[in-house]
Design an enzyme around this catalytic site. Structure first.
Site, PDB file in Angstrom:
ATOM      1  CB  CYS A 116      -0.962  -0.012   1.176  1.00 26.57           C
ATOM      2  SG  CYS A 116      -1.977  -1.488   1.210  1.00 26.57           S
ATOM      3  CG  HIS A 240      -2.841   3.212   2.777  1.00 25.18           C
ATOM      4  ND1 HIS A 240      -3.500   2.909   1.599  1.00 25.18           N
ATOM      5  CD2 HIS A 240      -2.820   2.053   3.504  1.00 25.18           C
ATOM      6  CE1 HIS A 240      -3.867   1.634   1.619  1.00 25.18           C
ATOM      7  NE2 HIS A 240      -3.475   1.109   2.758  1.00 25.18           N
ATOM      8  CG  ASN A 270      -6.560  -0.876   1.929  1.00 23.23           C
ATOM      9  OD1 ASN A 270      -5.920  -0.521   0.945  1.00 23.23           O
ATOM     10  ND2 ASN A 270      -5.974  -1.326   3.021  1.00 23.23           N
TER      11      ASN A 270
HETATM   12  N1  COA Z   1     -17.978  -7.805  11.235  1.00 18.73           N
HETATM   13  C1  COA Z   1     -18.500  -7.887  12.476  1.00 18.73           C
HETATM   14  N2  COA Z   1     -17.763  -8.173  13.556  1.00 18.73           N
HETATM   15  C2  COA Z   1     -16.457  -8.390  13.387  1.00 18.73           C
HETATM   16  C3  COA Z   1     -15.848  -8.328  12.128  1.00 18.73           C
HETATM   17  C4  COA Z   1     -16.664  -8.024  11.028  1.00 18.73           C
HETATM   18  N3  COA Z   1     -16.177  -7.915   9.776  1.00 18.73           N
HETATM   19  N4  COA Z   1     -14.537  -8.588  12.272  1.00 18.73           N
HETATM   20  C5  COA Z   1     -14.331  -8.793  13.586  1.00 18.73           C
HETATM   21  N5  COA Z   1     -15.490  -8.673  14.261  1.00 18.73           N
HETATM   22  C6  COA Z   1     -15.712  -8.796  15.689  1.00 18.73           C
HETATM   23  C7  COA Z   1     -14.610  -9.571  16.381  1.00 18.73           C
HETATM   24  O1  COA Z   1     -14.866 -10.952  16.346  1.00 18.73           O
HETATM   25  C8  COA Z   1     -14.645  -8.991  17.768  1.00 18.73           C
HETATM   26  O2  COA Z   1     -15.704  -9.592  18.488  1.00 18.73           O
HETATM   27  P1  COA Z   1     -15.550  -9.932  20.047  1.00 18.73           P
HETATM   28  O3  COA Z   1     -15.343  -8.605  20.709  1.00 18.73           O
HETATM   29  O4  COA Z   1     -16.841 -10.581  20.361  1.00 18.73           O
HETATM   30  O5  COA Z   1     -14.351 -10.825  20.143  1.00 18.73           O
HETATM   31  C9  COA Z   1     -15.022  -7.542  17.554  1.00 18.73           C
HETATM   32  O6  COA Z   1     -15.666  -7.493  16.253  1.00 18.73           O
HETATM   33  C10 COA Z   1     -13.849  -6.615  17.558  1.00 18.73           C
HETATM   34  O7  COA Z   1     -12.863  -7.114  16.675  1.00 18.73           O
HETATM   35  P2  COA Z   1     -11.468  -6.456  16.527  1.00 18.73           P
HETATM   36  O8  COA Z   1     -10.608  -7.283  15.645  1.00 18.73           O
HETATM   37  O9  COA Z   1     -10.965  -6.114  17.910  1.00 18.73           O
HETATM   38  O10 COA Z   1     -11.857  -5.095  15.783  1.00 18.73           O
HETATM   39  P3  COA Z   1     -10.974  -3.853  15.510  1.00 18.73           P
HETATM   40  O11 COA Z   1     -11.540  -2.665  16.185  1.00 18.73           O
HETATM   41  O12 COA Z   1      -9.499  -4.135  15.704  1.00 18.73           O
HETATM   42  O13 COA Z   1     -11.206  -3.636  13.952  1.00 18.73           O
HETATM   43  C11 COA Z   1     -10.080  -3.972  11.862  1.00 18.73           C
HETATM   44  C12 COA Z   1     -10.792  -4.633  13.033  1.00 18.73           C
HETATM   45  C13 COA Z   1      -9.584  -5.070  10.935  1.00 18.73           C
HETATM   46  C14 COA Z   1     -11.080  -3.085  11.128  1.00 18.73           C
HETATM   47  C15 COA Z   1      -8.913  -3.114  12.409  1.00 18.73           C
HETATM   48  O14 COA Z   1      -8.123  -3.870  13.299  1.00 18.73           O
HETATM   49  C16 COA Z   1      -8.027  -2.599  11.302  1.00 18.73           C
HETATM   50  O15 COA Z   1      -8.442  -1.799  10.485  1.00 18.73           O
HETATM   51  N6  COA Z   1      -6.748  -3.017  11.271  1.00 18.73           N
HETATM   52  C17 COA Z   1      -5.826  -2.562  10.259  1.00 18.73           C
HETATM   53  C18 COA Z   1      -6.095  -3.327   8.988  1.00 18.73           C
HETATM   54  C19 COA Z   1      -5.457  -2.669   7.795  1.00 18.73           C
HETATM   55  O16 COA Z   1      -5.404  -1.449   7.677  1.00 18.73           O
HETATM   56  N7  COA Z   1      -4.992  -3.485   6.851  1.00 18.73           N
HETATM   57  C20 COA Z   1      -4.430  -3.050   5.628  1.00 18.73           C
HETATM   58  C21 COA Z   1      -3.089  -2.461   5.788  1.00 18.73           C
HETATM   59  S1  COA Z   1      -2.478  -1.802   4.307  1.00 18.73           S
END
Ligand code: COA
Length: 324
Positions: A116, A240, A270
């Site tokens: 990215c 980004h 993204n």
């Molecule tokens: N829909 C609904 N619920 C979801 C889910 C989805 N797509 N994905 C995860 N959950 C749930 C989890 O199971 C968790 O449930 P629990 O609390 O019962 O265990 C809860 O939502 C929170 O999950 P979590 O992983 O802690 O969420 P988060 O706030 O970290 O958000 C991302 C997840 C992936 C959006 C976030 O971590 C993120 O954006 N990370 C960076 C990813 C990125 O930028 N990648 C590309 C880089 S170039």
């Protein structure tokens, strides 16, 4: 990282263009495919919808042609094509070869894969070639992540999408738009975000989030320092487009108000190498950049890479003269 030596030939952006596949996948569409909800996706990422479909070459040709048309230059006068992509259409040859032929270019063409951060890496390459004598370089960022996304995996399927953005860089008399830059990578973190050849994206979202904010801020701080500018002088930051919360956290730590951020991820998701040029082109099309403005481009991605540039729009004074 080096500061830019005085006396090197500079460049300015003279044309730009974007391409998004026509098919739109909304969060409500994803609700029917996955255990997720529109509200969760918006709250955790800021994304409402994304475009999916097409090939990396096809989208690149579309955005590249628009950029060439806007610059009003003959494709035969382009000296090099740099295509940032992490999703080439084939292993060999580079997708840039296909794009070069389709656009009617007669010049060197190569792909850059820095995930990215790729468009920022490509822009630094393009400025380097201009410093070495090239006059016109076409720089494209394109990804078709839908092809390497597991659409049954809610951890990744809600985030990734397809798109393309392109700019034409032309050499100018004297110094150009680039005031400072930084490229970074940390291979020890590659396990947090990767796709095997032929496989789908695997991601540890929380760890990527944590590192993303830190490495964006580090890279942007280095670029500003190399450029000799401070955060309050930045008129527009083009981050980004991964997650609105990452952008908010990075801007807050950099002390740049969110009103100065270019954000399109609500409609694009993204799109990896395409995300920075899509946001930049949107800001330019909406008149958010004036001659002389300082623009900070800053990305992060798998690798984990980070990259940033400080551009002064139009070069010092905002009216640098393009070399004939
Ligand atoms: N829909 C609904 N619920 C979801 C889910 C989805 N797509 N994905 C995860 N959950 C749930 C989890 O199971 C968790 O449930 P629990 O609390 O019962 O265990 C809860 O939502 C929170 O999950 P979590 O992983 O802690 O969420 P988060 O706030 O970290 O958000 C991302 C997840 C992936 C959006 C976030 O971590 C993120 O954006 N990370 C960076 C990813 C990125 O930028 N990648 C590309 C880089 S170039």
């Amino acid at each position: 990282m080096p500061t830019i030596p005085s006396g090197v030939r500079g460049a300015v952006i003279t044309g730009w263009g974007t391409a998004l596949p026509p098919k739109v996948l909304t969060n409500h569409d994803l609700e029917k495919m996955l255990d997720t909800s529109h509200d969760w996706i918006v709250e955790r990422s800021g994304i409402h919808e994304r475009h999916v479909g097409g090939t990396t070459a096809g989208l690149s040709v579309e955005s590249g042609r628009k950029a060439l048309d806007m610059a009003g230059i003959d494709p035969l006068s382009i000296d090099a094509l740099v295509l940032a992509t992490t999703t080439p259409d084939r292993c060999v040859p580079a997708t840039s070869a296909t794009v070069q032929q389709a656009l009617g270019l007669r010049c060197g063409a190569f792909d850059v894969n820095a995930a990215c951060s790729g468009f920022d890496y490509a822009l630094v390459q393009a400025h380097g070639m201009i410093a070495l004598g090239a006059k016109k370089v076409l720089c494209i960022g394109t990804d078709t992540l839908a092809r390497i996304t597991d659409w049954t995996d809610r951890n990744t399927a809600v985030l990734f999408a397809d798109g393309s953005g392109a700019v034409v860089l032309e050499a100018v008399e004297g110094p150009g738009q680039l005031l400072g830059w930084d490229l970074d990578a940390d291979g020890s973190a590659e396990k947090y975000l990767y796709a095997e050849l032929g496989g789908n994206i695997q991601m540890e979202g929380k760890e990527v989030f944590r590192r993303a904010v830190r490495i964006m801020v580090d890279s942007a701080t280095k670029s500003m320092s190399h450029a000799g500018v401070t955060a309050d002088q930045i008129a527009l930051v083009v981050p980004h487009q991964a997650n609105i919360r990452i952008i908010e956290a990075a801007c807050s730590r950099l002390d740049i108000p969110m009103e100065k951020a270019a954000v399109v991820l609500q409609h694009t998701g993204n799109t990896s190498s395409a995300s920075i040029p899509l946001a930049l082109c949107d800001a330019l099309d909406n008149g958010r950049v004036q001659p002389g403005d300082l623009v900070l481009l800053v990305g992060f991605g798998a690798g984990m890479t980070a990259a940033s540039l400080i551009l002064q729009w139009g070069g010092p004074g905002g009216d640098s003269k393009v070399l004939a």
